[in-house]
Design a protein around this motif. Sequence first.
Motif, PDB file in Angstrom:
ATOM      1  N   LEU A  75       0.829  -1.214   0.000  1.00  0.00           N
ATOM      2  CA  LEU A  75       0.000   0.000   0.000  1.00  0.00           C
ATOM      3  C   LEU A  75       0.860   1.259   0.000  1.00  0.00           C
ATOM      4  CD1 LEU A  75      -2.878  -1.010   2.426  1.00  0.00           C
ATOM      5  CD2 LEU A  75      -3.151  -0.308   0.051  1.00  0.00           C
ATOM      6  N   TYR A  76       1.928   1.228   0.776  1.00  0.00           N
ATOM      7  CA  TYR A  76       2.840   2.374   0.817  1.00  0.00           C
ATOM      8  C   TYR A  76       3.429   2.644  -0.566  1.00  0.00           C
ATOM      9  CZ  TYR A  76       7.083   5.077   1.719  1.00  0.00           C
ATOM     10  OH  TYR A  76       8.075   6.031   1.668  1.00  0.00           O
ATOM     11  N   ASN A  77       3.893   1.586  -1.207  1.00  0.00           N
ATOM     12  CA  ASN A  77       4.462   1.742  -2.555  1.00  0.00           C
ATOM     13  C   ASN A  77       3.421   2.190  -3.570  1.00  0.00           C
ATOM     14  OD1 ASN A  77       7.084   1.028  -1.844  1.00  0.00           O
ATOM     15  ND2 ASN A  77       6.746  -1.153  -2.205  1.00  0.00           N
ATOM     16  N   LEU A  78       2.171   1.711  -3.413  1.00  0.00           N
ATOM     17  CA  LEU A  78       1.096   2.101  -4.319  1.00  0.00           C
ATOM     18  C   LEU A  78       0.811   3.597  -4.215  1.00  0.00           C
ATOM     19  CD1 LEU A  78      -1.140   1.384  -6.322  1.00  0.00           C
ATOM     20  CD2 LEU A  78      -2.601   0.825  -4.367  1.00  0.00           C
ATOM     21  N   ILE A  79       0.707   4.091  -2.980  1.00  0.00           N
ATOM     22  CA  ILE A  79       0.449   5.521  -2.770  1.00  0.00           C
ATOM     23  C   ILE A  79       1.593   6.359  -3.333  1.00  0.00           C
ATOM     24  CG2 ILE A  79       0.196   7.318  -1.010  1.00  0.00           C
ATOM     25  CD1 ILE A  79      -1.203   5.148   0.726  1.00  0.00           C
ATOM     26  N   LYS A  80       2.811   5.909  -3.076  1.00  0.00           N
ATOM     27  CA  LYS A  80       3.994   6.610  -3.579  1.00  0.00           C
ATOM     28  C   LYS A  80       4.007   6.614  -5.106  1.00  0.00           C
ATOM     29  CE  LYS A  80       9.034   6.651  -2.930  1.00  0.00           C
ATOM     30  NZ  LYS A  80      10.174   5.927  -2.297  1.00  0.00           N
ATOM     31  N   SER A  81       3.633   5.485  -5.700  1.00  0.00           N
ATOM     32  CA  SER A  81       3.617   5.364  -7.168  1.00  0.00           C
ATOM     33  C   SER A  81       2.556   6.265  -7.783  1.00  0.00           C
ATOM     34  CB  SER A  81       3.366   3.909  -7.566  1.00  0.00           C
ATOM     35  OG  SER A  81       4.445   3.088  -7.199  1.00  0.00           O
ATOM     36  N   MET A  82       1.415   6.353  -7.149  1.00  0.00           N
ATOM     37  CA  MET A  82       0.334   7.192  -7.678  1.00  0.00           C
ATOM     38  C   MET A  82       0.725   8.669  -7.644  1.00  0.00           C
ATOM     39  SD  MET A  82      -3.030   5.129  -6.271  1.00  0.00           S
ATOM     40  CE  MET A  82      -4.253   6.028  -7.250  1.00  0.00           C
ATOM     41  N   ARG A  83       1.471   9.059  -6.639  1.00  0.00           N
ATOM     42  CA  ARG A  83       1.986  10.437  -6.602  1.00  0.00           C
ATOM     43  C   ARG A  83       2.959  10.682  -7.750  1.00  0.00           C
ATOM     44  NH1 ARG A  83       3.250  10.533  -0.117  1.00  0.00           N
ATOM     45  NH2 ARG A  83       1.124  10.967   0.616  1.00  0.00           N
ATOM     46  N   LYS A  86       1.035  11.016 -11.003  1.00  0.00           N
ATOM     47  CA  LYS A  86       0.388  12.336 -11.108  1.00  0.00           C
ATOM     48  C   LYS A  86       1.365  13.372 -11.651  1.00  0.00           C
ATOM     49  CE  LYS A  86      -2.549  15.532  -8.517  1.00  0.00           C
ATOM     50  NZ  LYS A  86      -3.177  15.816  -7.198  1.00  0.00           N
ATOM     51  N   ALA A 107      -2.443   1.566 -11.059  1.00  0.00           N
ATOM     52  CA  ALA A 107      -2.036   2.835 -10.464  1.00  0.00           C
ATOM     53  C   ALA A 107      -2.085   3.975 -11.468  1.00  0.00           C
ATOM     54  CB  ALA A 107      -0.616   2.697  -9.899  1.00  0.00           C
TER      55      ALA A 107
END
Length: 369
Positions: A75-83, A86, A107
């Motif tokens: 989840l941490y990597n997913l959030i970081k990847s989505m940023r 963007k 993502a």
Amino acid sequence: MKRYLISGGGTGGHVFPAISIANELKARDSECEILFIGAKGRMEMKRVPEAGYKIVGLHVQGFHRNHILKNIRVLYNLIKSMRKVKKVIAEFEPDVAIGVGGYASGAALRVAENMGIPVVLQEQNSYAGVTNKLLAKKAEKICVAYNGMEKYFPAEKIVITGNPVRQDLFNHEIVKAEALAHFGLKEGKKTLLVIGGSLGARTINHSLMRSFRLLTESDIQVIWQTGKYEYTECKSTYRKYDKGNGNIVITDFIKRMDYAYAAADVVISRAGASSISELCLLGKACILVPSPNVAEDHQTHNAMALSTNEAAILIKDQDARAELVDTALTLLNDDDRIKMLSQNIVKYAIWDSAGKIVDEIEKVINNRI
């Protein structure tokens, strides 16, 4: 100048269609810009640059079903990847985002949808993947290869386009004698092609290894792609049974798949969407061994779509060691069944899939103008 964002990968079944779509976009407009987004450590990070395209890598992976605590890191990597996505989209400013499935696609396309970028999805399998099902609600178009996909997607968004395949397979100037000579094999003998995917398939490899005596004593020839992980084991095991007649060619990776298909009378393969699309277009009699280690068991669904209509033979993974080689040898000695399977599988071929997909992409862009 049009800009296209393409995301997805993880396996050849996702990567090769994505590259085919990019090639078609470039063929129509050489000035367009194309940017890929993939998952770091997966095959797209090598194959896409080799094809001449730029790619951005994300630290994304699938969720762990049996190790819940590991998903905290996921989840941490997913959030970081989505940023990261963007920022990439803001800088690249794509006219459309194209998703072909895989970890990175989820993502990248979710961010694109939220940023108002029109999205086109390409679903290769007869059983839709989780990523595409989640993205479908906001997608403009969903390009599919099988009928009945309204079970998973809004019917009004679905377009049947088929799966893009490697165009270098369709060298119609190759004659069988030339293809056999490429592998050092003889004319006049039935030839079996064994492919378990670009990385090989453990079950298929072990099925052949346990039947080496039967294969070396038979009057057939074998072209066998083992994949890189088990090549050494397969090769060393074969040496114990090799009678010096050279009827089994073992390689970790077949560079000239056009020759391999041209030489083959029967093909043993996993049931990935891209492999099946190639077999349909080439009209090859085949035995499919679906991998059980894929999401939603989609390879079994792919294989059943053919086997229930006498267009392929399906052998379950757990039955392969006992049945695969015997089934292949029986089929190779049955010209009538080979002909029937070939005639039936070619009915499922959809030509110019990349062109059909790009048609839909262009419609989506034009509707936004």
